[in-house]
Design a protein around this motif. Structure first.
Motif, PDB file in Angstrom:
ATOM      1  N   VAL A  52       9.466   5.868  -9.059  1.00 19.20           N
ATOM      2  CA  VAL A  52       9.623   4.426  -9.274  1.00 19.20           C
ATOM      3  C   VAL A  52      10.537   3.796  -8.235  1.00 19.20           C
ATOM      4  CG1 VAL A  52       9.274   4.641 -11.763  1.00 19.20           C
ATOM      5  CG2 VAL A  52      11.575   4.654 -10.857  1.00 19.20           C
ATOM      6  N   VAL A  53      10.353   2.505  -8.066  1.00 17.94           N
ATOM      7  CA  VAL A  53      11.293   1.692  -7.311  1.00 17.94           C
ATOM      8  C   VAL A  53      11.944   0.783  -8.343  1.00 17.94           C
ATOM      9  CG1 VAL A  53      11.601  -0.014  -5.490  1.00 17.94           C
ATOM     10  CG2 VAL A  53       9.882   1.789  -5.228  1.00 17.94           C
ATOM     11  N   THR A  54      13.241   0.916  -8.508  1.00 20.62           N
ATOM     12  CA  THR A  54      13.965   0.133  -9.503  1.00 20.62           C
ATOM     13  C   THR A  54      14.266  -1.266  -8.974  1.00 20.62           C
ATOM     14  OG1 THR A  54      16.008   1.180  -8.757  1.00 20.62           O
ATOM     15  CG2 THR A  54      14.945   2.139 -10.699  1.00 20.62           C
ATOM     16  N   ALA A  55      14.781  -2.118  -9.833  1.00 17.02           N
ATOM     17  CA  ALA A  55      15.018  -3.523  -9.506  1.00 17.02           C
ATOM     18  C   ALA A  55      15.990  -3.724  -8.346  1.00 17.02           C
ATOM     19  CB  ALA A  55      15.519  -4.263 -10.736  1.00 17.02           C
ATOM     20  N   ASP A  56      16.755  -2.696  -8.000  1.00 16.15           N
ATOM     21  CA  ASP A  56      17.671  -2.795  -6.862  1.00 16.15           C
ATOM     22  C   ASP A  56      17.027  -2.295  -5.569  1.00 16.15           C
ATOM     23  OD1 ASP A  56      17.588  -0.109  -7.529  1.00 16.15           O
ATOM     24  OD2 ASP A  56      19.755   0.113  -7.785  1.00 16.15           O
ATOM     25  N   GLY A  57      15.730  -1.962  -5.622  1.00 16.34           N
ATOM     26  CA  GLY A  57      15.005  -1.523  -4.431  1.00 16.34           C
ATOM     27  C   GLY A  57      15.160  -0.048  -4.109  1.00 16.34           C
ATOM     28  N   VAL A  58      15.734   0.722  -5.017  1.00 15.53           N
ATOM     29  CA  VAL A  58      15.953   2.152  -4.793  1.00 15.53           C
ATOM     30  C   VAL A  58      14.783   2.948  -5.376  1.00 15.53           C
ATOM     31  CG1 VAL A  58      17.475   4.112  -5.292  1.00 15.53           C
ATOM     32  CG2 VAL A  58      18.451   1.858  -4.813  1.00 15.53           C
ATOM     33  N   ARG A  59      14.245   3.853  -4.583  1.00 11.71           N
ATOM     34  CA  ARG A  59      13.158   4.732  -5.034  1.00 11.71           C
ATOM     35  C   ARG A  59      13.773   5.939  -5.726  1.00 11.71           C
ATOM     36  NH1 ARG A  59       8.400   7.082  -1.112  1.00 11.71           N
ATOM     37  NH2 ARG A  59       7.150   8.031  -2.774  1.00 11.71           N
ATOM     38  N   GLN A  60      13.291   6.228  -6.943  1.00 14.74           N
ATOM     39  CA  GLN A  60      13.875   7.303  -7.737  1.00 14.74           C
ATOM     40  C   GLN A  60      12.798   8.159  -8.385  1.00 14.74           C
ATOM     41  OE1 GLN A  60      17.179   6.311 -10.339  1.00 14.74           O
ATOM     42  NE2 GLN A  60      17.189   4.243  -9.515  1.00 14.74           N
ATOM     43  N   THR A  73       0.821  -1.208   0.000  1.00 11.50           N
ATOM     44  CA  THR A  73       0.000   0.000   0.000  1.00 11.50           C
ATOM     45  C   THR A  73       0.856   1.260   0.000  1.00 11.50           C
ATOM     46  OG1 THR A  73      -0.198  -0.105   2.413  1.00 11.50           O
ATOM     47  CG2 THR A  73      -1.988  -1.095   1.122  1.00 11.50           C
ATOM     48  N   LEU A  74       2.156   1.098   0.186  1.00 14.54           N
ATOM     49  CA  LEU A  74       3.096   2.226   0.213  1.00 14.54           C
ATOM     50  C   LEU A  74       4.342   1.891  -0.601  1.00 14.54           C
ATOM     51  CD1 LEU A  74       3.006   2.947   4.062  1.00 14.54           C
ATOM     52  CD2 LEU A  74       1.898   4.310   2.270  1.00 14.54           C
ATOM     53  N   PRO A  75       5.021   2.891  -1.136  1.00 13.99           N
ATOM     54  CA  PRO A  75       6.273   2.632  -1.855  1.00 13.99           C
ATOM     55  C   PRO A  75       7.308   1.897  -0.999  1.00 13.99           C
ATOM     56  CG  PRO A  75       5.543   4.867  -2.267  1.00 13.99           C
ATOM     57  CD  PRO A  75       4.642   4.301  -1.193  1.00 13.99           C
ATOM     58  N   GLU A  76       7.296   2.138   0.303  1.00 12.15           N
ATOM     59  CA  GLU A  76       8.236   1.461   1.196  1.00 12.15           C
ATOM     60  C   GLU A  76       7.986  -0.049   1.227  1.00 12.15           C
ATOM     61  OE1 GLU A  76       8.066   5.713   2.089  1.00 12.15           O
ATOM     62  OE2 GLU A  76       6.470   4.230   1.978  1.00 12.15           O
ATOM     63  N   HIS A  77       6.726  -0.468   1.062  1.00 12.49           N
ATOM     64  CA  HIS A  77       6.413  -1.894   0.983  1.00 12.49           C
ATOM     65  C   HIS A  77       7.021  -2.502  -0.283  1.00 12.49           C
ATOM     66  CE1 HIS A  77       2.502  -0.961   3.415  1.00 12.49           C
ATOM     67  NE2 HIS A  77       3.590  -0.954   4.183  1.00 12.49           N
ATOM     68  N   VAL A  78       6.956  -1.742  -1.366  1.00 14.43           N
ATOM     69  CA  VAL A  78       7.534  -2.196  -2.641  1.00 14.43           C
ATOM     70  C   VAL A  78       9.042  -2.355  -2.484  1.00 14.43           C
ATOM     71  CG1 VAL A  78       7.886  -1.609  -5.075  1.00 14.43           C
ATOM     72  CG2 VAL A  78       5.678  -1.122  -3.972  1.00 14.43           C
ATOM     73  N   GLN A  79       9.685  -1.355  -1.910  1.00 15.10           N
ATOM     74  CA  GLN A  79      11.137  -1.416  -1.699  1.00 15.10           C
ATOM     75  C   GLN A  79      11.524  -2.623  -0.854  1.00 15.10           C
ATOM     76  OE1 GLN A  79      11.365   2.853  -0.349  1.00 15.10           O
ATOM     77  NE2 GLN A  79      13.323   2.685  -1.428  1.00 15.10           N
ATOM     78  N   ALA A  80      10.832  -2.816   0.258  1.00 17.91           N
ATOM     79  CA  ALA A  80      11.160  -3.917   1.164  1.00 17.91           C
ATOM     80  C   ALA A  80      10.958  -5.271   0.490  1.00 17.91           C
ATOM     81  CB  ALA A  80      10.314  -3.821   2.434  1.00 17.91           C
ATOM     82  N   THR A  81       9.900  -5.401  -0.297  1.00 20.61           N
ATOM     83  CA  THR A  81       9.628  -6.659  -0.992  1.00 20.61           C
ATOM     84  C   THR A  81      10.699  -6.963  -2.023  1.00 20.61           C
ATOM     85  OG1 THR A  81       7.265  -6.326  -0.649  1.00 20.61           O
ATOM     86  CG2 THR A  81       7.913  -7.921  -2.342  1.00 20.61           C
ATOM     87  N   ILE A  82      11.102  -5.976  -2.790  1.00 27.23           N
ATOM     88  CA  ILE A  82      12.150  -6.175  -3.800  1.00 27.23           C
ATOM     89  C   ILE A  82      13.463  -6.561  -3.129  1.00 27.23           C
ATOM     90  CG2 ILE A  82      13.586  -4.993  -5.516  1.00 27.23           C
ATOM     91  CD1 ILE A  82      11.029  -3.459  -6.340  1.00 27.23           C
ATOM     92  N   ARG A  83      13.789  -5.893  -2.049  1.00 27.25           N
ATOM     93  CA  ARG A  83      15.032  -6.218  -1.336  1.00 27.25           C
ATOM     94  C   ARG A  83      14.985  -7.621  -0.735  1.00 27.25           C
ATOM     95  NH1 ARG A  83      15.237  -0.259   1.184  1.00 27.25           N
ATOM     96  NH2 ARG A  83      16.256   0.761  -0.583  1.00 27.25           N
ATOM     97  N   PHE A  84      13.825  -8.014  -0.215  1.00 29.69           N
ATOM     98  CA  PHE A  84      13.650  -9.351   0.356  1.00 29.69           C
ATOM     99  C   PHE A  84      13.811 -10.417  -0.733  1.00 29.69           C
ATOM    100  CE2 PHE A  84      10.996 -12.987   1.532  1.00 29.69           C
ATOM    101  CZ  PHE A  84      11.451 -13.260   2.818  1.00 29.69           C
ATOM    102  N   ALA A  85      13.154 -10.197  -1.877  1.00 33.12           N
ATOM    103  CA  ALA A  85      13.249 -11.155  -2.985  1.00 33.12           C
ATOM    104  C   ALA A  85      14.686 -11.287  -3.473  1.00 33.12           C
ATOM    105  CB  ALA A  85      12.341 -10.724  -4.134  1.00 33.12           C
TER     106      ALA A  85
END
Length: 175
Positions: free
Chosen positions: A146-154, A19-31
């Motif tokens: 965006v959140v890129t494939a490395d988990g960085v929000r840009q 529900t938040l960009p931070e969730h997206v970042q955390a999920t990408i980093r976890f994966a």
């Protein structure tokens, strides 16, 4: 005891309802950390089925529904724009059209109300019933968060990360 294998097809093993960009970042980093196959889905519209895979981790963006109306906006190149909207990854065209109607506005977007505003629609250029008159939907995008494939929000626009901005707005054949 029955030792049959589960045959659910291409169903992900688990999911994150972001529900938040931070969730997206955390999920990408976890994966990435656990070498998991990650699939991303917002509205279920992927004819080729790229938003699902057996045993994968699903990043579900459907509930990212925030919409913000911005009366005056100054772009990174100091160009002034009026009546701008900022939408999250789970917003669908039907919801956006209904919301914009309150402001007496319309967007250059998809004919199907259930298609997501961002994602594959824009990355394909964004064909619209209004395209002959106003151009492709992707031509009207001023910026991406965006959140890129490395988990960085840009922030991605014509001034910052301009190559990615071009690609996210359709980029031409093969992108």
């Amino acid at each position: 005891m029955n030792h049959t294998r589960c045959k659910q097809g291409s169903v992900p093993a688990t999911a994150v309802d972001a529900t938040l960009p931070e969730h997206v970042q955390a999920t990408i980093r976890f994966a990435t950390a656990y070498n998991l196959r990650l699939v991303i889905k917002s509205t279920r519209h992927d004819f080729l089925g790229r938003s699902t895979a057996a045993g994968s981790l699903l990043l579900w963006l459907h509930h990212m529904k925030n919409m913000t109306f911005i009366r005056e906006y100054s772009s990174c190149s100091n160009t002034q724009f009026f009546n701008i909207v900022r939408v999250d990854a789970g917003v669908q065209w039907g919801g956006l059209y209904e919301w914009l109607n309150k402001f007496d506005l319309v967007a250059i977007g998809g004919a199907s109300g259930t298609v997501g505003v961002v994602g594959g629609y824009l990355q394909g250029g964004g064909h619209s019933p209004l395209s002959r008159w106003k151009g492709m939907a992707a031509d009207h995008v001023l910026e991406f968060d965006v959140v890129t494939a490395d988990g960085v929000r840009q922030t991605v626009n014509s001034c910052q990360n301009s190559d990615l901005f071009w690609a996210l707005r359709g980029g031409g054949g093969g992108t």
